[in-house]
Write a protein that holds these residues in place. Structure first.
Motif, PDB file in Angstrom:
ATOM      1  N   TRP A   1      46.050  39.247  33.016  1.00 41.09           N
ATOM      2  CA  TRP A   1      44.778  38.574  33.308  1.00 41.09           C
ATOM      3  C   TRP A   1      45.040  37.094  33.509  1.00 41.09           C
TER       4      TRP A   1
ATOM      5  N   ASP B   1      40.092  32.580  36.277  1.00 43.52           N
ATOM      6  CA  ASP B   1      39.709  32.298  37.654  1.00 43.52           C
ATOM      7  C   ASP B   1      39.913  30.831  38.011  1.00 43.52           C
TER       8      ASP B   1
ATOM      9  N   ALA C   1      42.940  42.687  41.420  1.00 45.72           N
ATOM     10  CA  ALA C   1      42.279  43.992  41.441  1.00 45.72           C
ATOM     11  C   ALA C   1      40.838  43.989  40.981  1.00 45.72           C
ATOM     12  N   GLU C   2      40.520  43.182  39.990  1.00 47.11           N
ATOM     13  CA  GLU C   2      39.138  43.164  39.508  1.00 47.11           C
ATOM     14  C   GLU C   2      38.869  41.883  38.741  1.00 47.11           C
ATOM     15  N   ARG C   3      37.590  41.525  38.712  1.00 47.29           N
ATOM     16  CA  ARG C   3      37.155  40.325  37.998  1.00 47.29           C
ATOM     17  C   ARG C   3      36.402  40.755  36.756  1.00 47.29           C
ATOM     18  N   SER C   4      36.548  39.966  35.684  1.00 50.80           N
ATOM     19  CA  SER C   4      35.900  40.269  34.412  1.00 50.80           C
ATOM     20  C   SER C   4      35.620  38.950  33.692  1.00 50.80           C
TER      21      SER C   4
ATOM     22  N   GLU D   1      48.348  41.896  43.219  1.00 48.12           N
ATOM     23  CA  GLU D   1      47.054  42.270  43.807  1.00 48.12           C
ATOM     24  C   GLU D   1      45.983  41.821  42.813  1.00 48.12           C
TER      25      GLU D   1
ATOM     26  N   TRP E   1      40.664  37.246  36.385  1.00 43.94           N
ATOM     27  CA  TRP E   1      41.079  38.282  37.324  1.00 43.94           C
ATOM     28  C   TRP E   1      42.190  39.112  36.717  1.00 43.94           C
ATOM     29  N   ARG E   2      42.136  40.423  36.982  1.00 40.29           N
ATOM     30  CA  ARG E   2      43.269  41.280  36.656  1.00 40.29           C
ATOM     31  C   ARG E   2      44.212  41.242  37.861  1.00 40.29           C
TER      32      ARG E   2
ATOM     33  N   TRP F   1      46.055  50.930  34.195  1.00 40.01           N
ATOM     34  CA  TRP F   1      46.721  49.714  34.627  1.00 40.01           C
ATOM     35  C   TRP F   1      48.123  49.547  34.043  1.00 40.01           C
TER      36      TRP F   1
ATOM     37  N   HIS G   1      50.332  44.712  34.690  1.00 36.30           N
ATOM     38  CA  HIS G   1      49.182  43.854  34.981  1.00 36.30           C
ATOM     39  C   HIS G   1      49.077  42.725  33.975  1.00 36.30           C
TER      40      HIS G   1
END
Length: 173
Positions: free
Chosen positions: A123, A126, A143-146, A141, A159-160, A81, A121
Motif C-alpha cells: 500500500w 496517494d 489495483a485499488e484505492r482505499s 499495477e 493505493w494497493r 493479493w 502487493h
C-alpha cells in the motif's frame, strides 16, 4: 532481519516517515509520537510476537554498518493479493541509489512455493508521489484505492500496488 535489529529498524522507519510524510501526516505525530510508535511496533514484530510468515531484509552502509534500508513482508498475507510488503524504507540520504529496488527484489527472491506463484502487493499513500512513481517504474499495477489505517489519528487515501508475478521484479536488474 533479527530481533536485535528492532531499535535500528524503528529509528530508520521514523526517519523515513518524517521525510516522506511531512505535509501528508499530522506534524504533531511526526514530531512527537512517531519514534515511540515505531519502537513499539518493531519490538512486537521482531521480539515479542514474530510472525512465522514474516521475512525481512536489511541493507547496511558498508563503511559505517549503519542500517540504511529495510523491507518487511508477510508471505501469503491475503488469499487474493498474496504476499504483503508491509514496509519498504530507505534512509532519505541514500535514496536514488537503487536500494529500494534491491530490497523489493530480495523479497521476491525469498518467496518459495506456494508464495512465489502468488502476487506481491503493498500500500502506498496517494499523496506520496515519489513512492508512486518509484513503484510504477518497477512495473506495479495500481489495483485499488482505499483508506489507510490512521497515521497519527488520521486515515488517508492509499493505493494497493501489485505485481501479479513477483518474478517480474527480477527483470529490472
Amino acid at each position: 532481519m533479527a530481533p536485535d535489529d528492532a531499535p535500528a529498524v524503528a529509528a530508520l522507519h521514523a526517519t523515513s516517515w518524517r521525510s516522506a510524510y511531512r505535509g501528508i501526516v499530522p506534524d504533531a505525530f511526526l514530531d512527537h509520537d512517531v519514534v515511540a510508535d515505531r519502537q513499539a511496533v518493531w519490538a512486537a514484530r521482531l521480539q515479542t510476537d514474530p510472525s512465522p510468515q514474516a521475512l525481512g531484509h536489511v541493507i547496511e552502509d558498508a563503511g559505517t554498518g549503519e542500517l540504511i534500508g529495510f523491507a518487511y513482508a508477510l508471505r501469503g498475507h491475503d488469499p487474493v493479493w498474496g504476499t504483503l510488503v508491509d514496509n519498504l524504507h530507505v534512509h532519505p540520504a541514500h535514496k536514488g541509489r537503487g536500494l529500494g529496488r534491491q530490497l523489493l527484489q530480495a523479497v521476491a527472491r525469498s518467496l518459495a512455493p506456494p508464495h512465489s506463484a502468488q502476487p506481491l502487493h503493498l500500500w502506498v499513500l496517494d499523496a506520496n508521489e515519489p513512492a508512486k512513481r518509484f513503484y510504477a517504474r518497477l512495473g506495479a499495477e495500481f489495483a485499488e484505492r482505499s483508506m489507510s489505517s490512521p497515521f497519527g489519528g488520521v486515515p488517508l487515501p492509499e493505493w494497493r500496488c501489485v505485481w501479479r508475478d513477483p518474478a517480474t521484479l527480477l527483470l529490472n536488474d
